[in-house]
Design an enzyme around this catalytic site. Structure first.
Site, mmCIF file in Angstrom:
data_model
loop_
_atom_site.group_PDB
_atom_site.id
_atom_site.type_symbol
_atom_site.label_atom_id
_atom_site.label_comp_id
_atom_site.label_asym_id
_atom_site.label_seq_id
_atom_site.Cartn_x
_atom_site.Cartn_y
_atom_site.Cartn_z
ATOM 1 N N ARG B 53 0.976 -1.087 -0.129
ATOM 2 C CA ARG B 53 0.053 -0.109 0.229
ATOM 3 C C ARG B 53 1.081 1.592 -0.096
ATOM 4 N NH1 ARG B 53 -4.784 -1.092 1.577
ATOM 5 N NH2 ARG B 53 -3.951 -2.574 3.057
ATOM 6 N N THR B 54 1.799 1.175 0.697
ATOM 7 C CA THR B 54 2.697 2.410 1.106
ATOM 8 C C THR B 54 3.812 2.945 -0.216
ATOM 9 O OG1 THR B 54 2.664 1.996 3.542
ATOM 10 C CG2 THR B 54 4.221 4.016 2.419
ATOM 11 N N LYS B 82 23.370 -7.385 0.644
ATOM 12 C CA LYS B 82 23.954 -8.819 2.131
ATOM 13 C C LYS B 82 25.479 -8.089 2.008
ATOM 14 C CE LYS B 82 23.122 -11.923 4.489
ATOM 15 N NZ LYS B 82 22.085 -13.345 4.069
ATOM 16 N N ARG B 103 11.999 2.122 4.054
ATOM 17 C CA ARG B 103 10.764 1.184 4.889
ATOM 18 C C ARG B 103 11.454 0.623 4.992
ATOM 19 N NH1 ARG B 103 5.405 1.017 5.939
ATOM 20 N NH2 ARG B 103 4.897 -1.377 6.809
ATOM 21 N N HIS B 131 5.899 7.038 10.990
ATOM 22 C CA HIS B 131 4.979 6.612 9.870
ATOM 23 C C HIS B 131 4.209 7.638 9.297
ATOM 24 C CE1 HIS B 131 4.068 4.612 6.189
ATOM 25 N NE2 HIS B 131 2.981 4.133 6.513
#
Lengths: 152, 301
Positions: B53-54, B82, B103, B131
């Protein structure tokens, strides 16, 4: 000669940490890792004081505290005074102060905080309250008071 | 304004000006009007943790303004990187774009990114932390639905302990003189670290019926099964905090229900067609709000 002087002799060179919060001296020794050093150290607990009711005093021979040690001391006992002794006299009197930002000396208790999970990131806390010591992680926002501060 | 790491980075004046701009951008967000305000600009969406959604709403917002997006959405992206620190990854990405949405599963990741990035960092959620664009779209929805943000009575229902959206929203609404009603089982009550900072009147309640008729807004959150060791406990608690259309007979006619979505069954589908349901419009509001923010961060340069 006063009682205090009879108990512990003046030192020639080194540091005298005076006005440590009563009963906090042992913790200061531990946190600054002074007992592990090979110099002579005297710890006086619950000494009568004019300013505070009781205080602790630490005398460290042949060693001067560095900046990081003084910062840690400020968090442990903000009212302490550091006297640098050279040739039996006070060469410098440092009124310690908790800095606005405290870096690299305190652990963040939040295991999921980025500062505990990324190489080369040092911890950083903002001083919120000096009187009732409270600091806040600048990354995750976790707040800590005097009781739960963990030094690195 | 450079980075948006936390809602605290914005003062009330900036919030109100963003919400005003978001309102003006509604026709562009709906695709009825065109904009090329951010033509030639690139937004990086770096999702070290999935959040469809974001991410999609940021990409839609950017493209509606004529800009384009690069980035990764795959949680396995973390394994591609990594050995590389987040700081190094952000230094690289900030050289490829005009702003970065991040995020990340760790709290404080966006703050760290903002310390090393040359371009604006927008926090798209950092672990259990902040957020801020969710809070902005919640505020926008309340303002659009009710007509104002000041002096409202707002109820928060469900999991108030772990729900980070209600933590940030409570603190943001408090700045607008809101009276807050926290309605939850005791085990999921609003934490002290949130209520300690509130300057306005607030109260806690175990059931909704007793306060429903006073509310202008009811913000519902999902009670997660994982929070309960005993499934029977979960069923009992979740059942007690379910909203349906009959229950809403006591509500003010203009009372609006918000929910950050996805919902499970805390709001019955028979509420969807009532005049109270605002949660689907709320989900859409993520677009104009993020457009206003992107314009402000990238377009004004």
């Amino acid at each position: 000669m006063s009682d205090n002087l009879l108990r512990v002799q003046p030192i020639r060179n080194g540091t005298v940490i005076d006005h440590i919060k009563a009963s906090r001296g042992k913790k200061v020794l531990d946190i600054l890792n002074l007992s592990g050093s090979d110099t002579t150290i005297s710890l006086l607990i619950n000494v009568q004081s004019k300013i505070q009711k009781r205080k602790d005093i630490i005398k460290i021979e042949d060693r001067e505290l560095n900046e990081i040690e003084i910062e840690k001391l400020a968090l442990l006992s903000p009212d302490a005074i550091v006297n640098i002794i050279r040739n039996y006299s006070v060469a410098d009197k440092i009124k310690i102060e908790i800095p606005e930002f405290i870096s690299e000396i305190v652990h963040c208790p939040n295991e999921n905080c980025i500062c505990n999970n990324e190489r080369s990131v040092s911890t950083n806390f903002k001083l919120l309250n000096k009187e009732n010591l409270q600091i806040k992680c600048t990354y995750c926002g976790r707040k800590m008071d005097e009781e739960n501060i963990n030094f690195i | 304004m450079k980075h948006i790491v936390s809602i605290e980075d914005l003062d009330n004046k900036s919030i109100m000006s963003l919400l005003k701009r978001a309102s003006e951008l509604l026709p562009v967000a709906e695709g009825k009007k065109k904009s090329d305000k951010l033509k030639g600009k690139i937004l990086s969406t770096c999702f070290f943790e999935p959040s469809t959604r974001t991410r999609l709403s940021f990409e839609s917002a950017m493209q509606r303004l004529g800009g384009s997006c690069i980035g990764f959405a795959d949680p396995s992206a973390t394994s591609h990187l990594k050995g590389e620190t987040l700081s190094d990854a952000i230094r690289m990405v900030s050289g490829y774009s005009d702003a970065v949405v991040l995020r990340h599963p760790r709290e404080g990741a966006a703050k760290l990114a903002s310390e090393v990035s040359d371009v604006p960092i927008i926090n798209g959620g950092d672990g259990a932390g902040q957020h801020p664009t969710q809070t902005l779209l919640d505020l926008f929805t309340i303002k659009e639905e009710i007509g104002k943000l000041e002096n409202l009575k707002v109820g928060m229902l469900g999991d108030l302990r772990y729900g980070r959206t209600v933590h940030s929203l409570s603190q943001a609404l408090d700045r607008f003189n809101t009276k807050l009603y926290f309605i939850s089982p005791e085990s999921l009550a609003m934490p002290d670290h949130v209520t300690d900072e509130l300057t306005n009147d607030w109260s806690t309640h175990q059931n909704l019926e007793s306060v429903l008729s006073e509310l202008d807004v009811l913000y519902v959150t999902r009670i997660q099964k994982e929070r309960f060791p005993d499934v029977e406990d979960y069923k009992r608690v979740a059942g007690a905090y379910r909203i349906n259309s009959e229950l809403l007979n006591n509500a003010k006619p203009k009372m609006k229900i918000l929910h950050p979505l996805p919902r499970v069954d805390e709001i019955s589908t028979n509420v969807d067609n009532t005049k109270h349901a605002a949660y689907f419009r709320q989900a859409f509001n993520g677009i104009p709000v993020r457009m206003a923010l992107l314009e402000k961060l990238i377009g004004d340069k």
